[in-house]
Design an enzyme around this catalytic site. Sequence first.
Site, short mmCIF file in Angstrom:
data_model
loop_
_atom_site.label_atom_id
_atom_site.label_comp_id
_atom_site.label_asym_id
_atom_site.label_seq_id
_atom_site.Cartn_x
_atom_site.Cartn_y
_atom_site.Cartn_z
N LYS A 186 0.83 -1.20 0.00
CA LYS A 186 0.00 0.00 0.00
C LYS A 186 0.87 1.27 0.00
CE LYS A 186 -4.03 -2.04 0.12
NZ LYS A 186 -3.91 -3.51 0.07
C1 LIG Z 1 -5.26 -4.30 0.73
C2 LIG Z 1 -6.72 -4.16 0.77
C3 LIG Z 1 -7.49 -4.55 1.89
C4 LIG Z 1 -6.93 -5.34 3.02
O1 LIG Z 1 -5.85 -4.81 3.68
P1 LIG Z 1 -4.83 -5.74 4.47
O2 LIG Z 1 -4.08 -4.76 5.30
O3 LIG Z 1 -3.96 -6.43 3.45
O4 LIG Z 1 -5.61 -6.69 5.30
C5 LIG Z 1 -8.84 -4.26 1.90
N1 LIG Z 1 -9.44 -3.67 0.86
C6 LIG Z 1 -8.75 -3.31 -0.24
C7 LIG Z 1 -9.46 -2.62 -1.36
C8 LIG Z 1 -7.37 -3.57 -0.34
O5 LIG Z 1 -6.70 -3.23 -1.44
#
Ligand SMILES: *Cc1c(COP(=O)(O)O)cnc(C)c1O
Length: 399
Positions: A186
């Site tokens: 992210k």
């Molecule tokens: C990455 C992501 C998540 C989940 O996040 P994690 O920290 O990996 O559990 C939820 N929704 C979207 C749209 C994502 O891209």
Amino acid sequence: MPGFEVFGEEEKQQALEVFDTGVLFRYEFGEQRRGVYKVREFEQAFCRYTGATHAQAVTSGTAALKVALAALGVGPGDEVITQGFTFVATWEAILDIGALPVFTEVDTTLNMDPADLEKKITDRTRAIIPVHMLGAQARITEIMAIADRHGIPVIEDTAQAAGARLGGRHLGTFGAIGTFSFDSVKTMTTGEGGMCITSDEELWRNMSEYHDHGHDHVVNPGGRGGEGRRFFGFNYRMMELQGAIGLAQLAKLDSMVAAQKKNKAVLREAAAGIDGVTFRTLLDEEGDSATFLAFMLPDRERAAEVNAVLRGEGVGAINFGDNTWHFYPRWEHLAGGRTLCKTGWPFSAHGKRRILYDPDALPASAELMGRTLVYQVPVRMDEAWRDKVVAALARAAGA
Ligand SMILES: *Cc1c(COP(=O)(O)O)cnc(C)c1O
């Protein structure tokens, strides 16, 4: 989505402050921690940054969605509407709380189609989760208007859009709760981690207590106290090292977004030369976090043709129509109702199937995603890679 690209001394320094106290736990250890409360500080900084009044750090973006749904009182028998283009985590959280996900089409924003949302609201709908996919805005103003008219709370899944805004206002602050992810890919990352933001004190209290076994953190901020235990919870606590890294990464977020915008503009200009190309609808270009460039061709065949040229040059684009983790028709485990639970829960209850997911249920999204090509935009764009992509796009324009 590249917070890891700018990892450096700042993250190291922040983490060292935690190692110096030896306290990795976010609560308690009052004397030993000598005033170092990294997770709490990170929550406060995240509030200042987004403009929300309350923030609750948790272990992941998926946990953030689960905690948000719990805070809103969602559970078995309820329906939660989200979009058919998202990461599986969004609907995993809905199923995990016992509710059933209902999927809408996406439009050229690549996010929830408000007209389809309206059609999918029933008297069992208890929450709506639009997702700000690929770094940019869902039609959150229209979605809020529909949700408000029906009295249904909105959770904004902002996992992919930290730092993005609409009309100057941060994504994640429009709905009752906004959730974020700081996983390794992210825009800002703490390795693993997540955040819920809200401006509703009662919802924050629910989230704060639920994420820590029902402990009350109001009486004794930084610690625990009260212990009236209004309800049972779970453990989704973030640890101090993540809070420390989050502080360093948050301080870099705006500069990461600015760099991505510059890099995206270069790629966009090259793609604009392709005959018949259109771009993803951005409701607010200024507020785009610019983590991805998405462009559309007139049809699936033309998109495949263009991508064949790009692949031939070694820089193929992503076609989310074929992506098994982000697009509804490719979720065979959802369609198959596959679960570890021997009774078939949550897809089945009392020997009866509760819901069926038809892979062909979102034809407009399938048509759109099939002709959409996507590049991830780096913070630090390698010049050789950039030249290769630009040349490949020029070649595709000529083909
Ligand atoms: C990455 C992501 C998540 C989940 O996040 P994690 O920290 O990996 O559990 C939820 N929704 C979207 C749209 C994502 O891209």
